[in-house]
Design an enzyme around this catalytic site. Structure first.
Site, PDB file in Angstrom:
ATOM      1  CG  ASP A   1      -1.810   1.210   1.303  1.00 38.74           C
ATOM      2  OD1 ASP A   1      -2.898   1.129   0.703  1.00 38.74           O
ATOM      3  OD2 ASP A   1      -1.434   2.231   1.902  1.00 38.74           O
TER       4      ASP A   1
ATOM      5  CE1 TYR B   1       0.863   7.854   2.301  1.00 36.99           C
ATOM      6  CE2 TYR B   1       1.219   5.547   1.834  1.00 36.99           C
ATOM      7  CZ  TYR B   1       0.426   6.556   2.324  1.00 36.99           C
ATOM      8  OH  TYR B   1      -0.797   6.248   2.843  1.00 36.99           O
TER       9      TYR B   1
ATOM     10  CG  HIS C   1      -4.069   9.947  -0.289  1.00 42.95           C
ATOM     11  ND1 HIS C   1      -2.739   9.791  -0.504  1.00 42.95           N
ATOM     12  CD2 HIS C   1      -4.254   9.603   1.012  1.00 42.95           C
ATOM     13  CE1 HIS C   1      -2.138   9.374   0.602  1.00 42.95           C
ATOM     14  NE2 HIS C   1      -3.054   9.262   1.541  1.00 42.95           N
TER      15      HIS C   1
ATOM     16  CE  LYS D   1      -3.400   4.873   0.263  1.00 43.12           C
ATOM     17  NZ  LYS D   1      -2.027   4.583   0.689  1.00 43.12           N
TER      18      LYS D   1
END
Ligand SMILES: NC(=O)c1ccc[n+]([C@@H]2O[C@H](COP(=O)([O-])OP(=O)(O)OC[C@H]3O[C@@H](n4cnc5c(N)ncnc54)[C@H](OP(=O)(O)O)[C@@H]3O)[C@@H](O)[C@H]2O)c1
Length: 305
Positions: A50, A55, A113, A80
């Site tokens: 994930d 990120y 997201h 996302k």
């Protein structure tokens, strides 16, 4: 102890119910480390990762998969759409960038997201910057772009993240495709019972982030007591509780031993699942509202939290 089960989504896809959370930290130095611990997880048997554009770990997911030698089709990849891309670019441009980062031509799950749109510089991730929310485009408009990605096959499933009953209701007024998944903060201190019932009624699988509830939940006396009863760690008790409720989990661990723990979970007795439910106190541990009740540019009321 169980092996990782698959949960069936509304598209028919089978999603491994435990994945590796790939949040890699706030600094580039931290994120670079992710490649080696994602590789360790794949070697330990994880087949679900994930990540997210935000990120900054998509390239490390790519590197780890390459080094592992595990065929792409055996790995479930979720990424996302970040909150600033709907306005600055099309959903497709953003997904194409994520696909290049990941070294693949499709993701198994593409999540919107956050419901809000935020101005954010298109440079390296910087979470301390002041956040400015704006109204356009709406998440209904962005969702139409997500639907196109599903139709083109670039995303085998599409879903949302950080959505509430309020924002899901609003999304469904215009959606042609019901989200397959809603990923939200969820742990014993934030059991999300109403949202779970709502998602069940719509055929949406609920997915937990911050699933271990950090040290706060892992040190709760009941969790510690049950860990002793099942002869496992507190984290394993908490993670097993999610699976017993039919909730997908993405615990993040950079530690090889803890990664193994997190995919090797006991089956809890129904009575113990109920006892853990009673710990719920509606407490957010990850995305906490600020003094003005705002979370990343939107009020708690706007989010429907
Ligand atoms: N959609 C969203 O907005 C959103 C927001 C937040 C997170 N997420 C996703 O959810 C994932 C997980 O969330 P999270 O990192 O907030 O929460 P988490 O996975 O519940 O907690 C991670 C922390 O727990 C520790 N830990 C993991 N397993 C453990 C174990 N068995 N025993 C003791 N400590 C353990 C980790 O340390 P070590 O690494 O040292 O083991 C790390 O400090 C993220 O990586 C990301 O993929 C999504």
């Amino acid at each position: 102890m169980s092996t990782v089960p698959n949960f069936k989504l509304n598209t028919g896809s089978l999603m491994p119910a435990v994945g590796l959370g790939c949040w890699g930290g706030f600094t580039k130095e931290d994120r670079v480390q992710a490649e080696s611990w994602i590789l360790a997880a794949l070697n330990a048997g994880y087949r679900h990762v994930d990540t997210a554009w935000l990120y900054g770990t998509e390239p490390y997911v790519r590197g780890a998969i390459k080094q592992s030698g595990v065929p792409r089709e055996e790995i479930w990849i979720t990424t996302k759409l970040p909150w600033h891309h709907p306005g600055n670019r099309t959903v497709e441009q953003s997904l194409d960038e994520s696909l290049r980062n990941l070294g693949t031509d499709y993701v198994n799950l593409y999540l919107l997201h956050w419901p809000q749109v935020i101005d954010w510089p298109d440079v390296d991730v910087d979470f301390v910057r002041e956040i400015k929310a704006r109204d356009q485009p709406t998440f209904n408009e962005t969702w139409a772009g997500m639907e196109e990605m599903y139709k083109k096959g670039k995303a085998k499933n599409i879903g949302v993240s950080n959505f509430s009953i309020k924002t899901l209701e609003q999304l469904l007024t215009t959606a042609n495709i019901v989200p397959a998944v809603n990923q939200v903060e969820l742990h014993p201190y934030l059991a999300q019972e109403e949202l779970k019932a709502y998602c069940d009624s719509k055929g949406i699988v609920l997915e937990a982030y911050t699933p271990t509830g950090y040290g706060d939940v892992r040190s709760d006396p009941l969790i510690v007591e049950l860990a002793a009863k099942y002869k496992v760690s507190p984290a394993q008790v908490v993670l097993a509780w999610h699976l017993a409720r039919g909730i997908v989990i993405v615990p993040k661990s950079a530690n090889a031993e803890r990664q193994k723990e997190n995919i090797n979970l006991p089956m809890l007795e129904p009575e113990d699942v109920k006892r853990i439910m009673a710990l719920n106190r509606g407490q957010r541990l990850c995305n906490k509202p600020d003094a003005n009740n705002v979370v990343h540019g939107w009020t708690v009321a706007q989010l429907g939290w």
